[in-house]
Design a protein around this motif. Structure first.
Motif, PDB file in Angstrom:
ATOM      1  N   ALA A  90       1.912 -53.246 -27.929  1.00 55.85           N
ATOM      2  CA  ALA A  90       3.101 -53.664 -27.191  1.00 55.85           C
ATOM      3  C   ALA A  90       2.672 -54.320 -25.881  1.00 55.85           C
ATOM      4  N   VAL A  91       3.458 -55.285 -25.457  1.00 53.14           N
ATOM      5  CA  VAL A  91       3.178 -55.968 -24.197  1.00 53.14           C
ATOM      6  C   VAL A  91       4.498 -56.270 -23.498  1.00 53.14           C
ATOM      7  N   ALA A  92       4.472 -56.251 -22.169  1.00 54.81           N
ATOM      8  CA  ALA A  92       5.694 -56.509 -21.396  1.00 54.81           C
ATOM      9  C   ALA A  92       5.388 -57.426 -20.234  1.00 54.81           C
ATOM     10  N   PHE A  93       6.337 -58.305 -19.931  1.00 58.77           N
ATOM     11  CA  PHE A  93       6.244 -59.222 -18.812  1.00 58.77           C
ATOM     12  C   PHE A  93       7.448 -59.018 -17.902  1.00 58.77           C
TER      13      PHE A  93
ATOM     14  N   ILE B  64      -4.453 -59.644 -21.944  1.00 55.55           N
ATOM     15  CA  ILE B  64      -5.166 -59.691 -23.214  1.00 55.55           C
ATOM     16  C   ILE B  64      -4.837 -58.417 -23.955  1.00 55.55           C
ATOM     17  N   THR B  65      -4.416 -58.534 -25.196  1.00 48.72           N
ATOM     18  CA  THR B  65      -4.054 -57.365 -25.966  1.00 48.72           C
ATOM     19  C   THR B  65      -4.497 -57.554 -27.408  1.00 48.72           C
ATOM     20  N   GLU B  66      -4.529 -56.480 -28.135  1.00 48.15           N
ATOM     21  CA  GLU B  66      -4.854 -56.563 -29.549  1.00 48.15           C
ATOM     22  C   GLU B  66      -3.558 -56.627 -30.353  1.00 48.15           C
TER      23      GLU B  66
ATOM     24  N   LEU C 116      10.596 -58.982 -20.387  1.00 49.71           N
ATOM     25  CA  LEU C 116      10.457 -59.496 -21.753  1.00 49.71           C
ATOM     26  C   LEU C 116       9.395 -58.656 -22.450  1.00 49.71           C
ATOM     27  N   LYS C 117       9.737 -58.103 -23.596  1.00 51.12           N
ATOM     28  CA  LYS C 117       8.816 -57.233 -24.318  1.00 51.12           C
ATOM     29  C   LYS C 117       8.517 -57.794 -25.703  1.00 51.12           C
ATOM     30  N   ILE C 118       7.282 -57.573 -26.130  1.00 49.45           N
ATOM     31  CA  ILE C 118       6.870 -57.929 -27.485  1.00 49.45           C
ATOM     32  C   ILE C 118       6.262 -56.686 -28.126  1.00 49.45           C
ATOM     33  N   GLN C 119       6.794 -56.300 -29.282  1.00 53.68           N
ATOM     34  CA  GLN C 119       6.260 -55.139 -29.989  1.00 53.68           C
ATOM     35  C   GLN C 119       6.578 -55.234 -31.475  1.00 53.68           C
ATOM     36  N   PRO C 120       5.578 -55.321 -32.346  1.00 57.97           N
ATOM     37  CA  PRO C 120       4.164 -55.427 -32.045  1.00 57.97           C
ATOM     38  C   PRO C 120       3.740 -56.873 -31.822  1.00 57.97           C
ATOM     39  N   ALA C 121       2.718 -57.086 -31.006  1.00 56.03           N
ATOM     40  CA  ALA C 121       2.218 -58.434 -30.765  1.00 56.03           C
ATOM     41  C   ALA C 121       1.474 -58.950 -31.997  1.00 56.03           C
ATOM     42  N   GLU C 122       1.606 -60.253 -32.257  1.00 56.93           N
ATOM     43  CA  GLU C 122       0.896 -60.918 -33.342  1.00 56.93           C
ATOM     44  C   GLU C 122       0.025 -62.031 -32.765  1.00 56.93           C
ATOM     45  N   LEU C 123      -0.945 -62.458 -33.561  1.00 58.52           N
ATOM     46  CA  LEU C 123      -1.874 -63.487 -33.090  1.00 58.52           C
ATOM     47  C   LEU C 123      -1.135 -64.736 -32.616  1.00 58.52           C
TER      48      LEU C 123
ATOM     49  N   GLY D 257       3.908 -68.023 -14.260  1.00 57.11           N
ATOM     50  CA  GLY D 257       3.690 -67.801 -15.683  1.00 57.11           C
ATOM     51  C   GLY D 257       2.800 -66.600 -15.965  1.00 57.11           C
ATOM     52  N   SER D 258       2.913 -66.093 -17.192  1.00 60.85           N
ATOM     53  CA  SER D 258       2.066 -65.003 -17.683  1.00 60.85           C
ATOM     54  C   SER D 258       1.383 -65.497 -18.949  1.00 60.85           C
ATOM     55  N   ARG D 259       0.057 -65.565 -18.892  1.00 62.99           N
ATOM     56  CA  ARG D 259      -0.688 -66.071 -20.049  1.00 62.99           C
ATOM     57  C   ARG D 259      -1.110 -64.911 -20.930  1.00 62.99           C
ATOM     58  N   LEU D 260      -0.658 -64.936 -22.180  1.00 65.41           N
ATOM     59  CA  LEU D 260      -0.943 -63.862 -23.130  1.00 65.41           C
ATOM     60  C   LEU D 260      -1.952 -64.323 -24.169  1.00 65.41           C
ATOM     61  N   THR D 261      -2.968 -63.507 -24.369  1.00 63.89           N
ATOM     62  CA  THR D 261      -3.933 -63.713 -25.449  1.00 63.89           C
ATOM     63  C   THR D 261      -3.900 -62.497 -26.351  1.00 63.89           C
ATOM     64  N   VAL D 262      -3.633 -62.720 -27.633  1.00 62.17           N
ATOM     65  CA  VAL D 262      -3.596 -61.639 -28.616  1.00 62.17           C
ATOM     66  C   VAL D 262      -4.821 -61.766 -29.506  1.00 62.17           C
ATOM     67  N   LEU D 263      -5.637 -60.697 -29.542  1.00 64.03           N
ATOM     68  CA  LEU D 263      -6.885 -60.706 -30.320  1.00 64.03           C
ATOM     69  C   LEU D 263      -6.726 -59.989 -31.642  1.00 64.03           C
TER      70      LEU D 263
END
Lengths: 109, 115
Positions: free
Chosen positions: B18-21, B12-14, B77-84, B109-115
């Motif tokens: 940045a988030v990485a898997f 869970i991230t805002e 796998l990286k996401i920066q910046p994360a979006e909803l 799997g990796s479940r991502l929730t962006v707040l």
């Protein structure tokens, strides 16, 4: 690109009933797989079946590549069979798998 | 039985963070795939590696997503910046065959929730 369609989109069965799920694809394929996605989201391999027929317990699958479809048969369904079933195909010359939209199965006790 | 390992299982991230898997394929599998699955849809391929080389990243949003497999084994796998709209399940798979198909095996799997 190759199109993959699955039917029916949703299916509700009573425990013990049989069912047939269908996967149609729009072009020739090198490979085809059937998966069951469990409630936690993991994709579980059911069959790797680019052609022919395979059976595993209550499940069997048939792919007729020349007619561009595959069928997954579930016999004597159980509540644990509930979930989403996906077929994925690798188009000839594409080197990547494309997934269908899935069939959501619910088996009632 | 050999498995594809993924972490974290849940994140869970805002937004704007940045988030990485991480993914470790089955030993000896040359081909590694990252898929994204939005709720109610089938998985969609983001990137495909053959050993350490990218062979398909046509669906990877390169302005914010990056993927690497530096030594041809595990991958990030990286996401920066994360979006909803990035909220989804991120699935890693591997295959023994060189590039041309072969049976896919998926991790949990990796479940991502962006707040």
């Amino acid at each position: 690109g190759i199109q993959v369609e699955q039917s029916p989109p949703d299916l509700i069965l009573q425990e013990g009933a049989n069912s047939t799920l269908r996967c149609n694809f729009s072009d020739s394929v090198n490979n085809l797989q059937w998966f069951h996605q469990n409630p936690w989201g993991q994709l579980i391999n059911l069959f790797y079946i680019p052609s022919g027929t395979k059976q595993n317990g209550r499940l069997s699958a048939t792919t007729v590549a020349t007619e561009r479809y595959s069928l997954l048969y579930i016999s004597s369904s159980q509540t644990t069979d509930s979930g989403v079933y996906f077929c994925a195909v690798e188009g000839s010359g594409t080197y990547k798998y494309i997934f269908g939209t899935g069939t959501r199965l619910k088996v009632l006790a | 039985e050999a498995e594809v390992a993924q972490s974290p299982r849940y994140k869970i991230t805002e937004k704007s963070q940045a988030v990485a898997f991480w993914c470790d394929p089955i030993s000896g599998h040359a081909t590694l795939y990252w898929y994204r699955q939005i709720l109610g849809q089938g998985p969609e391929l983001l990137v495909q590696f053959q050993d350490e080389s990218v062979v398909d990243d046509s669906q990877l949003p390169k302005d914010r997503f990056s993927a690497e497999r530096l030594k041809g084994v595990d991958s990030t796998l990286k996401i920066q910046p994360a979006e909803l709209g990035d909220s989804a399940m991120y699935l890693c798979a591997s295959s023994q065959e060189d590039r041309a198909g072969g049976e896919l095996f998926f991790g949990e799997g990796s479940r991502l929730t962006v707040l």
